[in-house]
Design an enzyme around this catalytic site. Structure first.
Site, PDB file in Angstrom:
ATOM      1  N   ARG A 218       0.556  -1.364   0.513  1.00 50.25           N
ATOM      2  CA  ARG A 218       0.504  -0.120   0.205  1.00 50.25           C
ATOM      3  C   ARG A 218       0.348   1.641  -0.245  1.00 50.25           C
ATOM      4  O   ARG A 218       1.657   1.043   0.954  1.00 50.25           O
ATOM      5  CB  ARG A 218      -1.210  -0.023   1.188  1.00 50.25           C
ATOM      6  CG  ARG A 218      -2.123   0.796   1.047  1.00 50.25           C
ATOM      7  CD  ARG A 218      -2.798   1.019   1.972  1.00 50.25           C
ATOM      8  NE  ARG A 218      -2.353   1.355   4.090  1.00 50.25           N
ATOM      9  CZ  ARG A 218      -3.192   1.277   4.841  1.00 50.25           C
ATOM     10  NH1 ARG A 218      -4.615   0.283   4.130  1.00 50.25           N
ATOM     11  NH2 ARG A 218      -2.352   1.146   6.009  1.00 50.25           N
ATOM     12  N   SER A 287     -12.072  -4.046   0.909  1.00 47.90           N
ATOM     13  CA  SER A 287     -12.886  -3.522   2.159  1.00 47.90           C
ATOM     14  C   SER A 287     -14.121  -2.987   2.070  1.00 47.90           C
ATOM     15  O   SER A 287     -15.098  -2.811   1.654  1.00 47.90           O
ATOM     16  CB  SER A 287     -11.692  -2.076   2.113  1.00 47.90           C
ATOM     17  OG  SER A 287     -10.238  -2.532   2.245  1.00 47.90           O
ATOM     18  N   LYS A 316      -5.969   5.572   9.392  1.00 49.44           N
ATOM     19  CA  LYS A 316      -6.455   6.088   8.583  1.00 49.44           C
ATOM     20  C   LYS A 316      -7.066   8.133   9.030  1.00 49.44           C
ATOM     21  O   LYS A 316      -7.125   7.714  10.354  1.00 49.44           O
ATOM     22  CB  LYS A 316      -8.553   5.823   8.351  1.00 49.44           C
ATOM     23  CG  LYS A 316      -8.608   4.270   8.002  1.00 49.44           C
ATOM     24  CD  LYS A 316      -8.638   4.432   6.596  1.00 49.44           C
ATOM     25  CE  LYS A 316      -8.149   3.155   5.735  1.00 49.44           C
ATOM     26  NZ  LYS A 316      -9.028   3.202   4.261  1.00 49.44           N
TER      27      LYS A 316
END
Ligand SMILES: Nc1ncnc2c1ncn2[C@@H]1O[C@H](COP(=O)(O)OP(=O)(O)OP(=O)(O)O)[C@@H](O)[C@H]1O
Ligand SMILES: Nc1nc2c(c(=O)[nH]1)N=C(CO)CN2
Ligand SMILES: [Mg+2]
Length: 388
Positions: A218, A287, A316
């Protein structure tokens, strides 16, 4: 059969199963048939030959077939195996209209150990196998030296391939086997920000040594060129440890480096589009934060779901209400594909997460935030496998 102290003991028997399909999305159906075969309680798919496209033999007014052969080991008896194969054929929508006619999928027992069976319902070795290039060519890929009716598989395959039309498929079927055996239990998602300058490859390699079973790359604010280069480097590493590599969000990068799959979120490209472009043999993760998204994911081609956040986390920027273990359990119960929990999972809460019934844990900081990612992975691995 081995005889031990006068008692018959039967270990697993090595068998070869022929697979063929020529209606619908044949590649996807064969992939699904292999998956179901491997899920049978008393059978393991050990290897699958590459896929071949072959001209129809017997009744020729029908589409070309996709064919392959799987090597399996099983403790099922020949009869039980035949019944299991027929069940899979039926479940995948096979309708018997005519002999040698078109079919969504056909599963034949080619060989069952060294046994010869001559019953009305079952003949083994399959009586027509040595006349069929679509059987012998993939079989010879798996076991060139195998002798059938006094003839070597490889020689038979070569001879038949000269007479019958058969083409190797470019799409690589090793991917299907990899996908089928994918172990979701300790899933590492990378984040270079957490590393604070420490080397990504070094950290990932340590994590792989510690027992990580799946890696997702990622990258948030990286140029395409850099993303591509990092992905190539990680692919070398994951190949070395025989662990699948998934790419977060970027379909182009996943395709460019021929990754094992992709992981997408609610705001990325639509799931069906990603599945269509990557093909059935790649892993697509999705997700989800609730049951509706989970059910949608399962129906639209996801192989697994990343459900979270399980606990509150700082990864996040916009905090979402955590699912908790109960929320995670309700998602797992709503679908039949694998589910991994993500968000705030660490060595202290791992066993609680496991009790929700999920297939694995996905972690970022619990591994990469540690100065010893190998140890951190090992601890998580041990905690996940601990019986309570
Ligand atoms: N080795 C075998 N594997 C699978 N089925 C077999 C085998 N030997 C005999 N059969 C019998 O064959 C019957 C017909 O099977 P099916 O309709 O799949 O034939 P087919 O695959 O079209 O033809 P072919 O047998 O020439 O490949 C089955 O009901 C099964 O009882
Ligand atoms: N190319 C090809 N031809 C066939 C096939 C098959 O799987 N591939 N299966 C048949 C019946 O089992 C008859 N003919
Ligand atoms: Mg058959």
């Amino acid at each position: 059969m081995n005889t031990l102290l006068g008692v018959d003991t039967m270990g697993p028997v090595r068998c070869y199963i022929g697979l063929g399909a020529n209606i619908g999305d044949s590649r996807a159906t064969i992939a699904e048939a292999l998956k179901r075969l491997n899920e049978l309680p008393n059978l393991t798919v050990d290897t699958v030959a590459p896929l071949y496209r072959s001209a129809p033999i017997g009744y020729t007014e029908q589409n070309y077939f996709i064919n392959t052969v799987a090597e399996v080991s099983t403790t099922l008896t020949p009869r039980q195996l035949l019944t299991a194969l027929q069940q899979i054929e039926n479940d995948l929508g096979r309708v018997r209209v005519m002999r040698w006619g078109p079919r969504t999928v056909d599963l034949d027992i080619l060989l069952y150990g060294e046994q010869t069976i001559l019953e009305p319902e079952l003949q083994v070795p399959h009586p027509r196998m040595t006349q069929r290039a679509f059987v012998m060519v993939p079989l010879a890929d798996l076991n060139p030296g195998l002798v059938i009716d006094g003839q070597k598989a490889q020689l038979l395959a070569r001879r038949l391939a000269e007479e019958q039309e058969i083409y190797a498929e470019q799409r690589r079927y090793k991917d299907v086997v990899k996908k089928m055996n994918c172990n979701y239990s300790l899933y590492l998602v990378t984040d270079r920000a957490i590393l604070e300058g420490r080397d990504l490859y070094h950290a990932v390699e340590a994590a792989l040594q510690g027992g990580v079973t799946l890696v997702q790359l990622r990258e948030k604010h990286t140029s395409s060129r850099d993303f591509y280069q990092i992905a190539l480097g990680l692919k070398d590493l994951t190949c070395k440890y025989q662990v699948p590599l998934l790419i977060n969000d970027r379909l182009d990068i996943a395709l460019a480096v021929d990754a094992d799959g992709i992981h997408i979120g609610q705001e990325d490209l639509p799931l069906q589009v990603v599945r269509e472009m990557l093909g059935p043999q790649k892993i697509v993760g999705y997700s989800v934060a609730n049951i509706e998204e989970a059910v949608y994911g399962e129906r639209n081609g996801a192989d697994y779901l990343g459900a979270g956040p399980v606990y509150a986390t700082q990864t996040k920027s916009t905090p979402i209400e955590p699912l908790g273990v109960e929320g995670l359990r309700s998602i797992k119960e709503a679908v039949s594909i694998p589910v991994v929990g993500i968000g705030g999972i660490n060595v202290r809460n791992v066993s609680q997460v496991r009790r929700s019934g999920v297939d694995g844990i996905s972690v970022v900081s619990a591994i990469l935030g540690s100065f010893n990612p190998a140890n951190a992975s090992r601890e998580l691995y041990t905690a996940w496998h601990k019986k309570d």
